[in-house]
Scaffold this motif. Structure first.
Motif, PDB file in Angstrom:
ATOM      1  N   HIS A 109       0.708  -1.828  -0.220  1.00  0.00           N
ATOM      2  CA  HIS A 109      -0.349  -0.622   0.050  1.00  0.00           C
ATOM      3  C   HIS A 109       0.855   1.205  -0.067  1.00  0.00           C
ATOM      4  N   THR A 110       0.429   2.519  -0.457  1.00  0.00           N
ATOM      5  CA  THR A 110       0.526   3.739  -0.023  1.00  0.00           C
ATOM      6  C   THR A 110      -0.703   4.723  -0.209  1.00  0.00           C
ATOM      7  N   LEU A 111      -0.345   5.577  -0.039  1.00  0.00           N
ATOM      8  CA  LEU A 111      -1.229   6.961   0.040  1.00  0.00           C
ATOM      9  C   LEU A 111      -0.549   8.387  -0.937  1.00  0.00           C
ATOM     10  N   ILE A 112      -1.569   8.349  -1.606  1.00  0.00           N
ATOM     11  CA  ILE A 112      -1.555   9.757  -2.382  1.00  0.00           C
ATOM     12  C   ILE A 112      -2.698  10.898  -1.514  1.00  0.00           C
ATOM     13  N   ILE A 113      -1.687  11.929  -2.136  1.00  0.00           N
ATOM     14  CA  ILE A 113      -2.404  13.054  -1.139  1.00  0.00           C
ATOM     15  C   ILE A 113      -2.195  14.201  -2.547  1.00  0.00           C
ATOM     16  N   GLU A 114      -3.878  14.702  -2.519  1.00  0.00           N
ATOM     17  CA  GLU A 114      -4.634  15.469  -3.179  1.00  0.00           C
ATOM     18  C   GLU A 114      -4.527  16.849  -2.598  1.00  0.00           C
ATOM     19  N   GLU A 115      -4.954  17.375  -1.885  1.00  0.00           N
ATOM     20  CA  GLU A 115      -5.174  18.616  -1.319  1.00  0.00           C
ATOM     21  C   GLU A 115      -3.873  19.242  -0.232  1.00  0.00           C
ATOM     22  N   VAL A 116      -4.054  20.775  -0.044  1.00  0.00           N
ATOM     23  CA  VAL A 116      -2.351  21.401   0.482  1.00  0.00           C
ATOM     24  C   VAL A 116      -3.278  20.882   2.071  1.00  0.00           C
ATOM     25  N   GLY A 117      -2.230  20.784   2.938  1.00  0.00           N
ATOM     26  CA  GLY A 117      -2.563  21.058   4.187  1.00  0.00           C
ATOM     27  C   GLY A 117      -3.575  19.653   4.755  1.00  0.00           C
ATOM     28  N   THR A 118      -3.458  18.274   4.154  1.00  0.00           N
ATOM     29  CA  THR A 118      -4.224  17.339   4.648  1.00  0.00           C
ATOM     30  C   THR A 118      -3.667  16.612   5.607  1.00  0.00           C
ATOM     31  N   LEU A 119      -4.434  16.163   6.821  1.00  0.00           N
ATOM     32  CA  LEU A 119      -3.729  16.399   7.687  1.00  0.00           C
ATOM     33  C   LEU A 119      -4.400  14.998   8.559  1.00  0.00           C
ATOM     34  N   LEU A 120      -3.534  14.108   8.525  1.00  0.00           N
ATOM     35  CA  LEU A 120      -4.335  12.079   9.222  1.00  0.00           C
ATOM     36  C   LEU A 120      -4.197  12.141  10.531  1.00  0.00           C
ATOM     37  N   VAL A 121      -4.414  10.976  10.980  1.00  0.00           N
ATOM     38  CA  VAL A 121      -4.292  10.304  12.218  1.00  0.00           C
ATOM     39  C   VAL A 121      -4.158   8.836  11.495  1.00  0.00           C
ATOM     40  N   GLU A 122      -3.229   8.513  12.227  1.00  0.00           N
ATOM     41  CA  GLU A 122      -2.277   7.477  12.167  1.00  0.00           C
ATOM     42  C   GLU A 122      -2.370   6.392  13.074  1.00  0.00           C
ATOM     43  N   VAL A 123      -3.047   5.377  13.433  1.00  0.00           N
ATOM     44  CA  VAL A 123      -2.666   4.668  14.751  1.00  0.00           C
ATOM     45  C   VAL A 123      -2.323   2.716  13.882  1.00  0.00           C
ATOM     46  N   LYS A 124      -1.623   2.593  14.949  1.00  0.00           N
ATOM     47  CA  LYS A 124      -1.319   0.608  14.168  1.00  0.00           C
ATOM     48  C   LYS A 124      -0.648   0.829  15.402  1.00  0.00           C
ATOM     49  N   PRO A 125      -0.292  -0.630  15.428  1.00  0.00           N
ATOM     50  CA  PRO A 125       0.250  -1.709  16.903  1.00  0.00           C
ATOM     51  C   PRO A 125       1.768  -1.301  16.947  1.00  0.00           C
ATOM     52  N   GLY A 126       1.902  -0.756  18.407  1.00  0.00           N
ATOM     53  CA  GLY A 126       3.474  -1.365  18.727  1.00  0.00           C
ATOM     54  C   GLY A 126       4.204  -1.962  18.831  1.00  0.00           C
ATOM     55  N   PRO A 127       5.107  -2.651  19.199  1.00  0.00           N
ATOM     56  CA  PRO A 127       6.315  -1.140  19.252  1.00  0.00           C
ATOM     57  C   PRO A 127       7.039  -0.345  17.936  1.00  0.00           C
ATOM     58  N   TYR A 128       7.578   0.427  18.189  1.00  0.00           N
ATOM     59  CA  TYR A 128       7.832   0.749  16.130  1.00  0.00           C
ATOM     60  C   TYR A 128       8.967   0.258  15.979  1.00  0.00           C
ATOM     61  N   ALA A 129       8.967  -0.641  14.392  1.00  0.00           N
ATOM     62  CA  ALA A 129       9.931  -1.143  14.246  1.00  0.00           C
ATOM     63  C   ALA A 129      10.178  -0.911  13.005  1.00  0.00           C
ATOM     64  N   VAL A 130      12.062  -0.486  12.911  1.00  0.00           N
ATOM     65  CA  VAL A 130      11.858  -0.100  10.773  1.00  0.00           C
ATOM     66  C   VAL A 130      11.956  -1.040   9.464  1.00  0.00           C
TER      67      VAL A 130
END
Length: 166
Positions: A109-130
């Protein structure tokens, strides 16, 4: 008067993030709501501007779903098969009919942004991993490569059933 214990997503945070994202080449900034990369739930506010490039990827090695909710602006979530063929394109927007989506673990998957100033909330399981290299799409350029901007631009017009060809 005591200070609030709440973490706010407000116009001041949004304005600062938007100004910063518009100045930097990456065209996106994030603000963590979680206390540490080890937190079992990662919660981020992300300002993304048109032209930001997120290399298509998946979360297979450390299986994680991702939830995106759009608070301002609009964009689309794109899903691909293993060969890079677009299988689904879902618009999300603060003023649209769909405000967010949850992406299952292991899906390109990926995201593409259509509008200036697009604000998202992202939630995902942790812990963070590269992400390991095998979780980045081999058929898409890496962020920062010369072809990345052209690839990102091509995603906007890519029809279902086709892959980007540069």
């Amino acid at each position: 008067m005591r200070e609030s214990l709440l973490k706010s997503i407000d116009t001041s945070l949004y304005a600062g993030m938007r100004a910063e994202a518009q100045k930097i080449p990456r065209r996106r900034v994030h603000h963590c709501l979680h206390a540490s990369p080890d937190d079992p739930v990662q919660r981020l506010v992300v300002d993304m501007e048109p032209g930001t490039y997120i290399r298509p990827h998946r979360h297979r090695k450390s299986p994680k779903w991702e939830l995106f909710l759009c608070l301002a602006g609009s964009g689309s979530v794109l899903l691909f098969d293993d060969a890079g063929v677009l299988t689904e394109k879902v618009a999300i927007g603060a003023n649209g009919s769909r405000y967010g989506v949850e992406i299952p673990a292991g899906v390109w998957h990926t995201l593409i942004i259509e509008e200036v100033g697009t604000l998202l909330v992202e939630v995902k399981p942790g812990p963070y991993a590269v992400l390991p290299e095998e979780d980045f799409a081999p058929w898409a350029p890496a962020e920062g490569e010369a072809a990345a901007a052209e690839f990102e631009a091509a995603l906007h017009a890519l029809p279902i059933g086709r892959a980007v060809t540069l």
